[in-house]
Write a protein that holds these residues in place. Structure first.
Motif, PDB file in Angstrom:
ATOM      1  N   LEU A  85      26.380  79.049  57.766  1.00 59.61           N
ATOM      2  CA  LEU A  85      27.161  80.278  57.609  1.00 59.61           C
ATOM      3  C   LEU A  85      27.486  80.577  56.147  1.00 59.61           C
ATOM      4  CD1 LEU A  85      29.717  80.089  60.580  1.00 59.61           C
ATOM      5  CD2 LEU A  85      27.756  81.622  60.359  1.00 59.61           C
ATOM      6  N   THR A  86      27.393  79.553  55.283  1.00 64.05           N
ATOM      7  CA  THR A  86      27.783  79.741  53.882  1.00 64.05           C
ATOM      8  C   THR A  86      26.639  79.386  52.933  1.00 64.05           C
ATOM      9  OG1 THR A  86      28.708  77.498  53.790  1.00 64.05           O
ATOM     10  CG2 THR A  86      30.217  79.300  54.389  1.00 64.05           C
ATOM     11  N   ALA A  87      25.409  79.581  53.390  1.00 65.64           N
ATOM     12  CA  ALA A  87      24.258  79.303  52.529  1.00 65.64           C
ATOM     13  C   ALA A  87      24.245  80.272  51.349  1.00 65.64           C
ATOM     14  CB  ALA A  87      22.963  79.423  53.325  1.00 65.64           C
ATOM     15  N   PRO A  88      23.992  79.788  50.137  1.00 65.83           N
ATOM     16  CA  PRO A  88      24.002  80.681  48.965  1.00 65.83           C
ATOM     17  C   PRO A  88      22.844  81.665  48.991  1.00 65.83           C
ATOM     18  CG  PRO A  88      23.231  78.484  48.355  1.00 65.83           C
ATOM     19  CD  PRO A  88      23.714  78.385  49.774  1.00 65.83           C
ATOM     20  N   SER A  89      23.081  82.807  48.366  1.00 68.49           N
ATOM     21  CA  SER A  89      22.034  83.831  48.209  1.00 68.49           C
ATOM     22  C   SER A  89      22.029  84.261  46.746  1.00 68.49           C
ATOM     23  CB  SER A  89      22.306  85.028  49.109  1.00 68.49           C
ATOM     24  OG  SER A  89      23.433  85.755  48.643  1.00 68.49           O
TER      25      SER A  89
END
Length: 271
Positions: free
Chosen positions: A107-111
């Motif tokens: 849910l908090t994967a970096p982009s």
């Protein structure tokens, strides 16, 4: 501030379910910012007490009901004395080390977009000042628009869409902070309305770890740090860890959920 809280979650099933099982994280722990005067959780009118503490330090209980189940009602009634500590929660005695909360989750994967926003905050000022600027940048980018996301929406999706709700603001802030090397965690709880005409609500925000202060809360949805209007309930790496209620049902067709949250300021005891 003395807050009296009522939270009713009413599940209905289109067809009788064969069975329902849930894990509940609905019990606030005492801290420097809150004293729990009374707290009761009922499932279909029967009291349910927290039976254990999960690996993140949250009181938790599970229950299962054999079918047929057409309705399920979870009710919380409580009273909490809150204190304004400018968002400072402090250190968790015996809790997980802050470095644990540097690792991304689905849910908090970096982009690239979130990382660029975090990098653009700049290095001037103290860590606390930079994080306050980051909160404002997240809120500027992601507008508050109800019913545009869901519990499975990841931070990058809300960021690119430029809209979401408090859960999305928290996830984007957590992702950006971790990119900067700042441990960050998700908080679930309640927000008492500051204005009479505003509705009380279940709420979500983030806590970031700052050397010398410990964990400090930031609510990007409202551009503030939590004060005496907030009741802190559970923490985690993201929504999945700190969700107030998660469960499964066998059969039953479509599940619908109606939620009613009311919070009042005053001295009347919770029933």
């Amino acid at each position: 501030m003395l807050l009296t809280l009522f939270h009713d979650s009413h599940y209905r099933y289109a067809d009788p379910a064969w069975g329902v099982a849930q894990a509940l994280r609905l019990w606030p722990a005492p801290s420097g910012s809150q004293t729990v005067k009374s707290w009761r959780v009922d499932v279909n009118g029967k009291p349910l007490r927290s039976t254990s503490v999960d690996g993140l330090g949250n009181p938790v209980a599970s229950h299962a009901i054999d079918g047929p189940v057409t309705e399920l009602q979870v009710t919380v009634r409580g009273q909490v004395q809150t204190h304004d500590r400018s968002g400072v929660h402090g250190d968790d005695a015996g809790g997980l080390p802050p470095m644990f909360f540097l690792h991304p989750t689905p849910l908090t994967a970096p982009s690239p977009g979130i990382c660029s926003l975090a990098d653009a905050v700049g290095g001037q000022g103290s860590t606390l000042e930079r994080l306050h600027r980051l909160v404002q940048a997240v809120r500027d980018k992601v507008d508050y628009v109800p019913d545009t996301t869901h519990v499975g929406t990841v931070a990058a999706e809300a960021f690119e869409a430029g809209q979401g709700v408090c859960q999305d603001h928290a996830h984007v802030l957590i992702t950006a902070a971790r990119h900067l090397g700042v441990p960050a965690r998700y908080i679930s709880g309640y927000l008492c309305p500051m204005e009479q005409e505003s509705a009380a609500a279940s709420h979500a925000w983030a806590e970031l770890f700052i050397e010398g202060l410990g964990w400090v809360g930031f609510d990007p949805a409202n551009r503030v740090s939590p004060d005496e209007h907030y009741v802190r309930v559970a923490c985690g790496r993201d929504y999945h860890d700190a969700a107030p209620m998660r469960g499964v049902h066998r059969g039953g067709g479509e599940e619908t959920l109606d939620v009613d949250v009311r919070i009042t300021q005053g001295t009347q005891g919770a029933q």
